[in-house]
Design an enzyme around this catalytic site. Structure first.
Site, PDB file in Angstrom:
ATOM      1  N   GLU A   1      -0.698  -8.979  -0.975  1.00  0.00           N
ATOM      2  CA  GLU A   1      -2.092  -9.643  -0.564  1.00  0.00           C
ATOM      3  C   GLU A   1      -2.720  -9.600  -1.799  1.00  0.00           C
ATOM      4  O   GLU A   1      -4.025 -10.649  -1.903  1.00  0.00           O
ATOM      5  CB  GLU A   1      -2.833  -8.468   0.246  1.00  0.00           C
ATOM      6  CG  GLU A   1      -1.845  -8.060   1.431  1.00  0.00           C
ATOM      7  CD  GLU A   1      -3.056  -7.127   2.880  1.00  0.00           C
ATOM      8  OE1 GLU A   1      -3.478  -8.156   3.863  1.00  0.00           O
ATOM      9  OE2 GLU A   1      -2.496  -6.208   2.858  1.00  0.00           O
TER      10      GLU A   1
ATOM     11  N   ALA B   1       1.046  -1.180  -0.006  1.00  0.00           N
ATOM     12  CA  ALA B   1      -0.055  -0.430  -0.375  1.00  0.00           C
ATOM     13  C   ALA B   1       0.761   1.139   0.090  1.00  0.00           C
ATOM     14  O   ALA B   1       2.207   0.683   0.430  1.00  0.00           O
ATOM     15  CB  ALA B   1      -1.460   0.354   1.467  1.00  0.00           C
TER      16      ALA B   1
ATOM     17  N   GLY C   1       0.655  -4.960   0.987  1.00  0.00           N
ATOM     18  CA  GLY C   1      -0.427  -4.550  -0.447  1.00  0.00           C
ATOM     19  C   GLY C   1      -0.738  -5.934  -1.449  1.00  0.00           C
ATOM     20  O   GLY C   1      -1.652  -6.328  -2.001  1.00  0.00           O
TER      21      GLY C   1
ATOM     22  N   GLU D   1       4.720  -4.978   7.429  1.00  0.00           N
ATOM     23  CA  GLU D   1       3.497  -4.181   7.882  1.00  0.00           C
ATOM     24  C   GLU D   1       4.039  -3.881   9.125  1.00  0.00           C
ATOM     25  O   GLU D   1       4.377  -1.960   9.146  1.00  0.00           O
ATOM     26  CB  GLU D   1       2.591  -4.174   8.114  1.00  0.00           C
ATOM     27  CG  GLU D   1       1.391  -4.337   6.319  1.00  0.00           C
ATOM     28  CD  GLU D   1       2.084  -5.134   5.727  1.00  0.00           C
ATOM     29  OE1 GLU D   1       2.831  -6.050   5.925  1.00  0.00           O
ATOM     30  OE2 GLU D   1       0.677  -5.520   4.665  1.00  0.00           O
TER      31      GLU D   1
HETATM   32  N1  COA Z   1       4.467   3.112  -0.917  1.00  0.00           N
HETATM   33  C1  COA Z   1       5.122   4.249  -1.052  1.00  0.00           C
HETATM   34  N2  COA Z   1       6.100   4.340  -1.614  1.00  0.00           N
HETATM   35  C2  COA Z   1       7.179   3.163  -2.495  1.00  0.00           C
HETATM   36  C3  COA Z   1       6.532   2.254  -1.816  1.00  0.00           C
HETATM   37  C4  COA Z   1       5.623   1.743  -0.999  1.00  0.00           C
HETATM   38  N3  COA Z   1       4.680   0.648  -0.468  1.00  0.00           N
HETATM   39  N4  COA Z   1       7.827   0.619  -1.572  1.00  0.00           N
HETATM   40  C5  COA Z   1       8.505   2.260  -2.457  1.00  0.00           C
HETATM   41  N5  COA Z   1       8.317   3.226  -2.627  1.00  0.00           N
HETATM   42  C6  COA Z   1       8.945   4.235  -3.315  1.00  0.00           C
HETATM   43  C7  COA Z   1      10.523   4.971  -2.353  1.00  0.00           C
HETATM   44  O1  COA Z   1       9.896   5.802  -1.549  1.00  0.00           O
HETATM   45  C8  COA Z   1      11.117   5.419  -3.536  1.00  0.00           C
HETATM   46  O2  COA Z   1      11.255   6.511  -3.785  1.00  0.00           O
HETATM   47  P1  COA Z   1      11.659   7.808  -4.270  1.00  0.00           P
HETATM   48  O3  COA Z   1      12.244   7.427  -5.488  1.00  0.00           O
HETATM   49  O4  COA Z   1      10.391   9.524  -4.098  1.00  0.00           O
HETATM   50  O5  COA Z   1      12.561   7.901  -3.138  1.00  0.00           O
HETATM   51  C9  COA Z   1      10.676   4.744  -4.933  1.00  0.00           C
HETATM   52  O6  COA Z   1       9.425   3.538  -4.359  1.00  0.00           O
HETATM   53  C10 COA Z   1      11.826   3.113  -4.851  1.00  0.00           C
HETATM   54  O7  COA Z   1      11.664   2.555  -3.834  1.00  0.00           O
HETATM   55  P2  COA Z   1      13.673   2.348  -3.133  1.00  0.00           P
HETATM   56  O8  COA Z   1      13.246   2.129  -1.376  1.00  0.00           O
HETATM   57  O9  COA Z   1      13.835   3.552  -3.700  1.00  0.00           O
HETATM   58  O10 COA Z   1      13.693   1.827  -4.061  1.00  0.00           O
HETATM   59  P3  COA Z   1      14.923  -0.375  -3.519  1.00  0.00           P
HETATM   60  O11 COA Z   1      14.666  -0.629  -4.677  1.00  0.00           O
HETATM   61  O12 COA Z   1      16.173   0.138  -2.908  1.00  0.00           O
HETATM   62  O13 COA Z   1      13.603  -0.833  -2.901  1.00  0.00           O
HETATM   63  C11 COA Z   1      11.861  -2.456  -0.971  1.00  0.00           C
HETATM   64  C12 COA Z   1      12.606  -2.108  -2.835  1.00  0.00           C
HETATM   65  C13 COA Z   1      10.639  -2.957  -2.170  1.00  0.00           C
HETATM   66  C14 COA Z   1      12.693  -2.993  -0.995  1.00  0.00           C
HETATM   67  C15 COA Z   1      11.931  -0.719  -0.693  1.00  0.00           C
HETATM   68  O14 COA Z   1      10.707   0.016  -1.505  1.00  0.00           O
HETATM   69  C16 COA Z   1      10.505  -0.899   0.270  1.00  0.00           C
HETATM   70  O15 COA Z   1      10.857  -1.411   1.318  1.00  0.00           O
HETATM   71  N6  COA Z   1       8.766  -0.767  -0.120  1.00  0.00           N
HETATM   72  C17 COA Z   1       8.295  -0.413   1.062  1.00  0.00           C
HETATM   73  C18 COA Z   1       7.879  -1.719   1.696  1.00  0.00           C
HETATM   74  C19 COA Z   1       6.965  -2.203   2.379  1.00  0.00           C
HETATM   75  O16 COA Z   1       6.968  -2.539   3.457  1.00  0.00           O
HETATM   76  N7  COA Z   1       5.587  -2.299   2.149  1.00  0.00           N
HETATM   77  C20 COA Z   1       4.618  -2.372   3.175  1.00  0.00           C
HETATM   78  C21 COA Z   1       3.346  -1.543   3.310  1.00  0.00           C
HETATM   79  S1  COA Z   1       1.776  -1.760   4.364  1.00  0.00           S
END
Ligand code: COA
Length: 256
Positions: A113, A65, A110, A133
């Protein structure tokens, strides 16, 4: 309709929808939910869609999400956001066509999910799964806590959600979360091939299978057997006669 979070196309009778917000790794926001529901409406109206394949744009399937959108939500808004996701994924789960998640990368929160609400999941070798989460001080809110334990068992659901640990596609296969892992270049073709193999079957038999397996899973076993017999017998007045006749006449069935 023009979508800002989805790319849509059709391959014959198979609809393919790509979740597309690549700047945020396809994170699910309110606009996505509005558009995805409108897209499901359009599939209903189309009347000629026999299977749906869902995939993600770029290196992610869906990274969860949208955290930026959720960050300032009140408790009531959080409840609504959860209900919107739950209702959308219930609708997806209850479609009377097969729905395949073609997982091309991160399927987190999400995104995991949404994949769990599909009928089954094909992943490429870059697929990564997890429910991170609790690290954000949250829990999954789109049905994942319930679907994961029913699909993969209580121990795996508690392990994955409490640790928030990400697993790769091989581990997800071992846990029964995905049904097949393929090379990245093969993901869409393989998903479409599987969909094509399904849609040659009796359309009413497919609807009955989804109903009996999904509803039966929520029922007491004896009631589930009754449901199976009821749906089995109904097919003797729809697809069954043509399917069996075609077999005995050594030809392909004509379901119309
Ligand atoms: N919501 C909003 N933005 C998100 C996102 C999310 N769930 N997941 C990634 N993004 C955004 C990042 O903030 C980043 O934005 P920016 O370029 O403006 O800084 C962009 O997507 C790229 O993500 P980044 O973290 O730089 O990529 P990465 O390859 O280093 O890491 C992940 C990938 C998936 C490991 C990491 O993005 C992450 O942990 N995301 C969140 C996962 C999460 O907690 N999901 C559950 C949400 S309830």
């Amino acid at each position: 309709m023009d979508y800002t979070t989805l790319k849509t196309k059709k391959d014959g009778e198979i609809a393919i929808v790509t979740i597309s917000r690549p700047d945020s790794l396809n994170a699910l926001n309110s606009t996505f939910f509005k558009e995805f529901n409108a897209y499901l409406d359009s599939i209903d109206k189309d009347g000629n869609v026999k299977a749906l394949v869902i995939t993600g744009d770029g290196k992610a399937f869906i990274a969860g999400a949208d955290i930026a959108e959720m960050q300032n939500m009140s408790k009531d808004e959080g409840f609504q956001f959860s209900k919107t996701g739950q209702n959308t994924f219930l609708r997806l789960e209850n479609l009377n066509i097969p729905v395949i998640a073609a997982i091309n990368g991160y399927a987190l929160g999400g995104g995991c999910e949404l994949a769990l609400a599909c009928d089954f999941r094909i992943s490429n070798n870059y697929g990564k799964f997890g429910l991170p989460e609790p690290g954000l001080g949250l829990i999954p809110g789109y049905g994942g806590t319930q679907r994961l334990s029913r699909l993969s068992g209580l121990g795996n659901a508690l392990f994955l959600s409490l640790t928030g640990q990400m697993i790769d596609s091989a581990e997800a296969l071992r846990m029964g979360i995905v049904q097949k892992v393929v090379d990245a270049s093969e993901l869409l073709n393989e998903s479409l091939d599987i969909a094509k193999k399904i849609i040659v079957h009796g359309p009413n038999a497919i609807i009955a299978l989804k109903k009996v397996i999904r509803e039966g899973n929520k029922l007491d076993l004896n009631k589930a057997y009754d449901l199976e017999s009821k749906e089995f017998s109904k097919l003797f007045e729809s697809d069954g006669p043509e399917g069996m006749k075609a077999f005995l006449e050594k030809r392909k069935p004509n379901w119309n």
